[in-house]
Design a protein around this motif. Structure first.
Motif, PDB file in Angstrom:
ATOM      1  N   THR A 380       0.830  -1.206   0.000  1.00 21.28           N
ATOM      2  CA  THR A 380       0.000   0.000   0.000  1.00 21.28           C
ATOM      3  C   THR A 380       0.871   1.265   0.000  1.00 21.28           C
ATOM      4  O   THR A 380       0.482   2.280  -0.594  1.00 21.28           O
ATOM      5  CB  THR A 380      -0.941   0.011   1.216  1.00 21.28           C
ATOM      6  N   ARG A 381       2.041   1.214   0.655  1.00 25.19           N
ATOM      7  CA  ARG A 381       2.946   2.361   0.624  1.00 25.19           C
ATOM      8  C   ARG A 381       3.477   2.579  -0.791  1.00 25.19           C
ATOM      9  O   ARG A 381       3.609   3.725  -1.246  1.00 25.19           O
ATOM     10  CB  ARG A 381       4.107   2.167   1.609  1.00 25.19           C
ATOM     11  N   MET A 382       3.778   1.484  -1.493  1.00 28.66           N
ATOM     12  CA  MET A 382       4.251   1.601  -2.872  1.00 28.66           C
ATOM     13  C   MET A 382       3.161   2.249  -3.745  1.00 28.66           C
ATOM     14  O   MET A 382       3.456   3.080  -4.615  1.00 28.66           O
ATOM     15  CB  MET A 382       4.597   0.223  -3.429  1.00 28.66           C
ATOM     16  N   TYR A 383       1.899   1.885  -3.505  1.00 30.74           N
ATOM     17  CA  TYR A 383       0.826   2.487  -4.301  1.00 30.74           C
ATOM     18  C   TYR A 383       0.665   3.969  -3.994  1.00 30.74           C
ATOM     19  O   TYR A 383       0.489   4.782  -4.908  1.00 30.74           O
ATOM     20  CB  TYR A 383      -0.482   1.741  -4.027  1.00 30.74           C
ATOM     21  N   ARG A 384       0.739   4.337  -2.715  1.00 30.56           N
ATOM     22  CA  ARG A 384       0.592   5.751  -2.329  1.00 30.56           C
ATOM     23  C   ARG A 384       1.734   6.604  -2.892  1.00 30.56           C
ATOM     24  O   ARG A 384       1.559   7.787  -3.175  1.00 30.56           O
ATOM     25  CB  ARG A 384       0.546   5.888  -0.807  1.00 30.56           C
ATOM     26  N   LEU A 385       2.911   5.994  -3.090  1.00 26.68           N
ATOM     27  CA  LEU A 385       4.070   6.725  -3.593  1.00 26.68           C
ATOM     28  C   LEU A 385       4.263   6.537  -5.100  1.00 26.68           C
ATOM     29  O   LEU A 385       5.341   6.816  -5.625  1.00 26.68           O
ATOM     30  CB  LEU A 385       5.345   6.259  -2.856  1.00 26.68           C
ATOM     31  N   ARG A 386       3.216   6.073  -5.801  1.00 30.34           N
ATOM     32  CA  ARG A 386       3.362   5.736  -7.208  1.00 30.34           C
ATOM     33  C   ARG A 386       3.722   6.939  -8.090  1.00 30.34           C
ATOM     34  O   ARG A 386       4.295   6.789  -9.158  1.00 30.34           O
ATOM     35  CB  ARG A 386       2.063   5.089  -7.725  1.00 30.34           C
ATOM     36  N   ALA A 387       3.401   8.146  -7.624  1.00 27.81           N
ATOM     37  CA  ALA A 387       3.712   9.334  -8.414  1.00 27.81           C
ATOM     38  C   ALA A 387       5.227   9.550  -8.547  1.00 27.81           C
ATOM     39  O   ALA A 387       5.691  10.225  -9.456  1.00 27.81           O
ATOM     40  CB  ALA A 387       3.094  10.574  -7.764  1.00 27.81           C
ATOM     41  N   HIS A 388       5.986   8.933  -7.659  1.00 31.37           N
ATOM     42  CA  HIS A 388       7.457   9.063  -7.711  1.00 31.37           C
ATOM     43  C   HIS A 388       8.098   8.033  -8.633  1.00 31.37           C
ATOM     44  O   HIS A 388       9.313   8.030  -8.754  1.00 31.37           O
ATOM     45  CB  HIS A 388       8.057   8.911  -6.315  1.00 31.37           C
TER      46      HIS A 388
END
Length: 388
Positions: A380-388
């Motif tokens: 879920t952290r990877m998804y929240r940071l997907r803009a990076h």
């Protein structure tokens, strides 16, 4: 408490103050400085009283006297009368003028605990012990491996006890002194470089005691190259230096020949946000206030927070190599939690080349494995940071 040798007595004479202290310390295995009377002109100590560390009583603070509750350590002083008083004679020797050897107000320490008293933790101050600790540290046993240093040093001294904290404190002192000495050499070297290269830039961050924490530098060629090829900058802090335990952090880019070029270097005391803010501020000042369009870093929250403050208009991306390493580390935990099939679905989602298929494949992944976005996990952290 243990007793060694002949007990002191009134009239016993010592050649020096240190001899009197060492004698009483060896005898009582516990002491504290109670009082010293000095001559008003020369400030020379002419009398001294050595007492038990349980002598006197702790003074109440003003807050407690006012009736306020104060959390404090238990009182250890119980008015123990044990003491030895010495006085400087006209012949510059020291003589015992009073001795009280009884400890009626408390129990004595057992032999296996007497080494914990401050006055008996002496071995770690010896030149031999310090040399062993320093040699082990120079051979690669950094503060993070102090337990190994402590084990080696303790086995080298069987007559006295040496704690791990004493080894840690000495290694930290060595490191601080080394940084102080290196700071002088660094400044001298940079000053010499600046005489040859007028565009050479450097900055040093100091702590409250004036010791160097971090240092940044860039030569004229790096500054000139940045103005031509600084659209995308890579900032990496995965390098380490063993000698001073400082992180090496270069700023790099790519020129028109697809060659790596250097935009500046830094040695950092730690990897906290405040340190990165100082570094990025100095780097921006060095580069004439021109911020990069894009910066690529590791997936680190401290770095990200500093970039938001210093480069608010810069696009921040995560390095694909670091992301790949994190994915490899998470393969087994993901399979253990979601089953072997997760790898196929995750790989399709991760390798989506545009935004729309990325979002669609995440919905499939989330539904297939019942992933709750509100639960904090690596996925879920990877998804929240997907803009990076």
């Amino acid at each position: 408490m243990t007793f060694i040798g002949e007990a002191p007595y009134e009239g016993k004479e010592f050649a020096t103050f240190e001899e009197a202290y060492n004698y009483y310390n060896s005898y009582a295995k516990k002491w504290a400085l109670e009082s010293a009377r000095k001559q008003p002109i020369s400030q020379e100590i002419i009398s001294q009283v050595f007492v038990c560390n349980k002598a006197g009583r702790k003074r109440l603070s003003d807050k407690r006297e006012c009736g306020k509750l104060v959390n404090r350590r238990p009182d250890t002083r119980v008015d123990c009368p044990a003491r030895m008083k010495i006085k400087l004679t006209s012949s510059k020797t020291w003589i015992v003028t009073k001795f009280e050897g009884e400890h009626p107000t408390h129990l004595l320490s057992s032999p296996d605990k007497v080494w914990n008293h401050y006055s008996h933790r002496q071995r770690h101050r010896s030149k031999t012990c310090k040399r062993i600790i320093q040699n082990l540290s120079e051979e690669g046993m950094a503060p993070s491996t102090t337990a190994r240093v402590y084990n080696v040093v303790s086995k080298s001294f069987h007559d006295e006890y040496i704690t791990a904290q004493q080894c840690i404190d000495h290694i930290r002192t060595i490191r601080k002194n080394n940084i102080g000495n290196e700071c002088i050499s660094i400044i001298k070297n940079f000053q010499d470089r600046k005489e040859i290269d007028l565009e050479f830039y450097f900055s040093i961050e100091l702590d409250q005691s004036g010791t160097m924490r971090s240092v940044f530098w860039a030569d004229g060629r790096s500054r000139s190259s940045y103005l031509s090829f600084g659209d995308v900058v890579v900032f990496d802090v995965t390098y380490k230096t063993n000698y001073l335990s400082l992180t090496f952090a270069p700023f790099t880019g790519v020129n028109h020949h697809r060659q790596s070029i250097l935009f500046g270097c830094a040695l950092l005391a730690d990897e906290q946000e405040d340190t990165f803010i100082w570094l990025f501020t100095q780097w921006l000042k060095c580069m004439h206030g021109v911020a990069p369009k894009t910066i690529i870093t590791d997936q680190d929250a401290q770095t990200g927070g500093a970039i938001k403050q210093v480069f608010p208009n810069t696009t921040h991306h995560f390095c694909s190599w670091h992301i790949g390493r994190h994915i490899a580390e998470q393969q087994l935990p993901m399979k253990a939690q979601y089953g072997d099939e997760i790898s196929t679905y995750f790989d399709k989602w991760y390798r989506a080349s545009t935004i729309h298929p990325c979002e669609e494949r995440w919905k499939i992944l989330k539904k297939k494995f019942n992933i709750d976005e509100n639960v904090d996990s690596w996925l879920t952290r990877m998804y929240r940071l997907r803009a990076h």
